[in-house]
Design an enzyme around this catalytic site. Structure first.
Site, short mmCIF file in Angstrom:
data_model
loop_
_atom_site.label_atom_id
_atom_site.label_comp_id
_atom_site.label_asym_id
_atom_site.label_seq_id
_atom_site.Cartn_x
_atom_site.Cartn_y
_atom_site.Cartn_z
N GLU A 39 1.97 1.04 5.63
CA GLU A 39 3.30 2.39 5.62
C GLU A 39 3.60 2.84 7.12
O GLU A 39 5.13 3.59 7.14
CB GLU A 39 2.46 3.32 5.04
CG GLU A 39 3.58 3.95 3.72
CD GLU A 39 2.94 5.29 3.74
OE1 GLU A 39 1.30 5.88 3.59
OE2 GLU A 39 3.15 5.84 2.26
N HIS B 280 -17.40 -14.56 -1.99
CA HIS B 280 -17.31 -15.73 -3.99
C HIS B 280 -16.33 -15.39 -4.44
O HIS B 280 -16.36 -15.76 -5.41
CB HIS B 280 -18.63 -14.55 -4.34
CG HIS B 280 -20.23 -15.25 -3.73
ND1 HIS B 280 -20.98 -16.55 -3.55
CD2 HIS B 280 -20.63 -15.05 -2.88
CE1 HIS B 280 -22.34 -16.35 -3.49
NE2 HIS B 280 -21.49 -14.96 -2.54
N LYS C 267 10.47 7.61 -5.97
CA LYS C 267 9.88 8.91 -6.46
C LYS C 267 11.13 9.46 -6.82
O LYS C 267 11.08 10.54 -7.72
CB LYS C 267 9.74 9.98 -4.99
CG LYS C 267 8.38 9.85 -4.48
CD LYS C 267 8.04 10.94 -3.64
CE LYS C 267 6.50 10.37 -2.25
NZ LYS C 267 6.77 11.12 -1.50
#
Ligand code: PA5
Length: 380
Positions: free
Chosen positions: A233, A254, A371
């Site tokens: 960010e 793994h 937003k």
């Protein structure tokens, strides 16, 4: 101490730092321990970081609410709602839902319904206004100029840490000492500058655009996710910025390990190593000879930290033998002081790198686009 459960509502930077402290410094199964074993510390839950109907419904449904007026001490719970802007939809929706349940339990006009809600917010905004209307007695500020992802050492992290009974002075002392080191230590002995330089050179001179923070052990995964957000960010702007990725080893050896050993040479691995465990050391038990099919008797008596050390050294050696560089952050033990050091070092490194590449690390204009669209779609 009056509460059995405490809910932390927030999203992004207003959430991950507290979660990192919880996971690193409390018992892994804290919420399942009886109250005495928790030292009287409330069970802690995190929400408000999504609009996931099901997880919200599950937690709200688990908490005592309306119809349980004779709440026993075990039923008492409270919450903090954290939002710098005070207008983040995910957190606001969650706050309304949890508030309704909490007010159902204590009564909307009761002292408890006010006392057990602790907003943490900026000096202005919707949450600040709502807090005034509700008359909450304790509202903690997020200082101007401190964005969510840089706010863990304000009330945003400190209040949940205090609820958890953590040593706030040690946390802040670790951060203060990291700042002193940053200003005074020579390059080569300066964790902030050394890490920034290694990561920057790896990226611009060797095309290592993926920055892997490799935590050895389970307790620092949330710190890694906090750092993922901090780096992404802060520096993911102007079509620049490394891609952060947290892995937990040996678990992810793994899964992702294959790609890190043999995939594109675009990754810098930074190990995050804790030298000493906090709990009593376990050793591999000896089994009767007729039950040694797993052939572990050869290792009987070996402490688990020794096995972990072998995994770390073996992995780094395998990378080095294929000319894949690694860097290390090492802390002697995982405690409040070390967490303060880690938070502050990684925040400082992010800001220094911003200066280096000409990106303002503060602000997140790119987050606004979704937003605006979401609110328009909702007709808000
Ligand atoms: O780091 C940041 O600034 C963001 O991740 C914010 O914390 C997040 O978007 C939540 O914002 P607010 O605290 O305003 O609710």
């Amino acid at each position: 101490a009056e509460l059995d459960r405490f809910v932390v509502l927030g999203i992004g930077g207003s959430y991950m730092g507290a979660r990192a402290l919880f996971e690193a410094l409390r018992h892994r199964w804290h919420n399942e321990l009886p109250r005495a074993a928790r030292g009287g510390v409330p069970r802690l839950y995190f929400e408000g970081n999504n609009v996931d109907n099901d997880t919200l419904a599950q937690l709200v449904g688990m908490l005592p609410g309306e119809g349980e007026p004779n709440a026993t001490p075990e039923d008492r719970w409270g919450l903090t709602v954290i939002s710098k802007s005070g207008g983040t939809l995910e957190t606001s929706v969650a706050f309304r839902l949890f508030r309704r349940t909490l007010e159902g339990l204590y009564g909307a006009d009761s002292d408890e319904a006010r006392k057990f809600v602790v907003p943490i917010t900026g000096e202005t905004g919707r949450l600040r206004e709502l807090s005034k209307s509700k008359g909450y007695p304790a509202v903690f500020p997020i200082p101007d100029g401190v964005g969510g992802r840089f706010s863990v050492l304000t009330a945003v992290g400190l209040l949940p840490a205090a609820v958890l009974g953590l040593d706030l002075r040690a946390l802040l002392a670790g951060a203060a000492d990291a700042t002193d080191d940053f200003f005074s230590a020579e390059p080569g002995a300066n964790p902030t500058l050394d890490y920034t330089a290694v990561a920057h050179v790896a990226e611009v001179e060797h095309g290592m655009h993926t920055r892997i923070l490799c935590t050895w052990g389970n307790r620092l995964e949330a710190l890694g996710l906090w750092y993922d957000q901090l780096l992404a960010e802060s520096l993911g702007k102007h079509e620049q910025g490394a891609l952060p990725l947290t892995v937990v080893n040996t678990r992810d050896l793994h899964s992702r390990g294959q790609q890190h050993q043999e995939g594109r040479r675009d990754k810098l691995v930074t190990n995050l190593v804790v030298e000493r465990p906090s709990e009593d050391v376990l050793t591999i038990p000896e089994a009767p000879a007729e039950l040694d099919q797993d052939e572990l008797n050869a290792l009987a008596g070996t402490p688990l930290p020794t096995v972990m050390d072998a995994a770390i050294r073996g992995t780094n050696q395998a990378y080095a033998e294929d000319d894949r560089p690694t860097a290390d952050f090492v802390v002697p033990t995982l405690d409040e002081y070390a967490m303060g050091q880690l938070f502050q070092t990684l925040m400082l490194a992010t800001v220094v790198e911003g200066r280096l590449v000409g990106t303002n690390p503060y602000g997140q204009p790119g987050v606004e686009a979704y937003k605006t669209n979401m609110n328009a779609i909702l007709g808000r």
